[in-house]
Scaffold this active site. Structure first.
Site, short mmCIF file in Angstrom:
data_model
loop_
_atom_site.label_atom_id
_atom_site.label_comp_id
_atom_site.label_asym_id
_atom_site.label_seq_id
_atom_site.Cartn_x
_atom_site.Cartn_y
_atom_site.Cartn_z
N CYS A 168 166.31 55.78 -37.78
CA CYS A 168 167.32 55.00 -38.53
C CYS A 168 166.74 54.41 -39.80
O CYS A 168 167.46 54.23 -40.77
CB CYS A 168 167.90 53.92 -37.65
N GLU A 196 173.41 47.41 -34.36
CA GLU A 196 172.24 47.97 -35.04
C GLU A 196 172.65 49.36 -35.51
O GLU A 196 172.69 50.30 -34.72
CB GLU A 196 171.05 48.05 -34.07
#
Ligand code: NAD
Length: 513
Positions: free
Chosen positions: A281, A247
């Protein structure tokens, strides 16, 4: 690497690597062991032996574990907010309760309520020559899995994948980020309170501990963090052929289409960008706006930001930057952009000046930053927002496609056909149409990147499946038709073959000529 300590309830550890193996018992279970990497290997081996010795936990047991986890987290919600606040040197309590506590609790509740369905073996059809055999796909735990978490949401980005791994019936070694050490210690305590021994362990420490974890012969390794470290993890894990989920991050664009209301766009982009001071993010990294909309958009963003954060220094809603190194990195982006001719607009609604003493950075809009500027090359991960003008939507799409596929793409457009066109012609891990960031808060949507923004996905069912092995099982019948397909191959076999692939043609020629 320093000594390894394994303990029941969390204790303060002085060594570089602390293994906090939970006890799940009323009395603290403290076990002092020496060693370092060897100790981590021994922990993994103990977990592996237990996973081979004991059958996968049934639904009831997994629900008990999820309930215990949920209870321990809910009981410590204020402590979680306090620790993260201390680690950041100022983190909005409301954002912590929303993005760390509630999101984690919600994901656990979602897993708990769908677990029966997710665990249920799925019947699949059998190719007709093999009937009346039956086929099923049975999801089972992968075994012993590792999870390495980042600092920006130090609780939820550790605990959401952790809960998925537990729901899938695994044993888990979790390493939180060293940049949020108080939160890491609290995670160890929560896991220690909630789960039985040899089911989960929390190891604390820095990059060396993460590297040691990625070298273990794990059944899965789940990593959230930077692309640079992700590549190292992949290299290390390949030695054991450990499957990896990455991720990662990237530069997520927000595309403003012609005609979309500027004030709505500005409000939603500013809110998504400045949540956690941009240290998200999936925060919009930069804006693509029609050239003639850039100037009014700057004004709209300035107004929206001032409404969200009328002041910055003592405003508890405006989060600090995690450490001095990141402040320096962001300031270097600003200086570099200025040097290269960009217009930098600092938004300082209360006229407070530099905020270094509270380790905060005022939001900044950047116009005309050239493509080679660092702020246009690297993931920003802070409250700086470049605005790039485009002429025609095709140019905006080409701009996105000329860069690495981002983790998120935001497009703001009320024309549904054009939205579909943008989606069809771009690539990204996730999308949110007409808002930002919220796609990452949906339990039922998979979350993950594509290409350089990551591989694999989690959240909801995808999280469960990431940590499960979908085992294909064929149950042969007593009187199988397939017996006709065994040697010696004779007339019967030829007849079956004719049924399967048809008669051979008299004069077969290559390429059907
Ligand atoms: P990072 O890669 O520096 O560190 C992440 C974790 O990896 C930490 O626990 C660290 O100790 C560990 N680590 C460091 N070096 C290691 C090594 N050589 N081997 C194994 N482990 C190692 O990332 P960060 O600074 O904590 O987080 C910021 C990055 O994470 C940004 O790029 C951001 O986009 C990304 N991120 C992605 C997501 C997502 O869900 N896709 C979420 C949050 C952050």
């Amino acid at each position: 690497m320093g000594p390894v300590r394994a303990s029941g309830f969390a204790r303060r550890h002085g060594g570089d690597l602390a293994v906090e193996q939970n006890g799940g018992c009323a009395q603290p279970r403290c076990e002092e062991v020496g060693g370092d990497v060897a100790e981590l290997q021994a922990l993994c081996a103990r977990m592996r032996a237990a996973s081979l010795r004991e059958p996968p936990p049934p639904l009831r047991e997994r629900r008990v574990r999820l309930d215990a986890l949920r209870g321990a987290i809910a009981a410590r919600r204020e402590e979680i907010a306090d620790k993260i606040d201390a680690d950041f040197g100022g983190r909005s309590r409301h954002e912590t309760l929303l993005a760390e506590v509630w999101l984690t609790l919600s994901s656990i509740a979602h897993a708990r309520s769908h677990l029966r369905a997710w665990m249920r073996p799925e019947r699949r059809p059998v190719n007709w020559p093999f009937r009346p055999a039956r086929a099923r796909v049975i999801p089972g735990p992968k075994g012993v899995v590792g999870i390495i978490a980042p600092w920006n949401y130090p609780f939820s980005l550790a605990m959401i994948p952790f809960a998925s791994a537990i729901a899938a019936g695994n044993r888990v070694i979790l390493k939180p980020s060293e940049f949020a050490p108080r939160t890491a210690a609290l995670i160890a305590r929560i896991v220690g309170e909630a789960l039985p021994p040899e089911c989960a362990a929390v190891v604390t420490g820095g990059a060396d501990v993460g590297a040691a974890l990625s070298r273990l012969p794990l059944d899965h390794l789940f990593f959230t963090g930077s692309a640079r470290v992700g590549a190292e993890i992949l290299r290390e894990a390949s030695a054991n052929l450990t499957p990896v989920t990455l991720e990662l991050g990237g530069k997520s664009p927000a595309i403003l289409a012609e005609g979309f209301p500027l004030d709505v766009f500005a409000r939603r982009v500013a809110a998504g960008k400045l949540f956690n001071a941009g240290q998200t993010c999936v925060a919009p990294d930069y804006v693509l706006a029609p050239e003639d909309a850039v100037a009014p958009l700057v004004a709209a963003l300035r107004a929206s930001i001032a409404r969200l954060y009328p002041s910055l220094r003592r405003n508890p809603d405006y989060t600090a930057i995690i450490n001095d190194a990141h402040i320096a990195r962001l300031k270097a982006y600003l200086a570099d952009a200025r040097e290269r001719g960009a217009e930098v607009i600092i938004i300082d609604p209360a006229g407070e000046g530099p905020l270094d003493d509270v380790r905060k950075l005022a939001p900044a809009l950047l116009c005309n930053a050239p493509p080679e500027a660092r702020v246009m090359q690297e993931e920003i991960f802070g409250p700086l927002l470049p605005i790039v003008g485009y002429r025609g939507l095709d140019a905006a799409i080409a701009y996105v496609n000329a860069r690495p596929a981002p983790l998120a793409l935001y497009c703001f457009d009320r024309d549904a056909r054009r939205v579909e066109d943008i989606l069809a012609r771009t690539r990204s891990g996730t999308v949110c149409v007409n808002d930002t960031v919220l796609q990452a808060a949906q339990d039922a949507l998979p979350f993950g990147g594509i290409g350089p923004s990551g591989m694999g996905a989690y959240h909801g069912r995808e999280g469960f499946m990431t940590f499960s092995h979908a085992r294909a099982v064929l149950y042969q019948h007593r009187w199988p038709l397939a017996a006709l397909l065994r040697p010696p191959y004779g007339a019967m076999f030829e007849r079956v073959l004719r049924l399967l692939i048809g008669r051979p043609r008299d004069k077969e020629t290559p390429c059907g000529k």
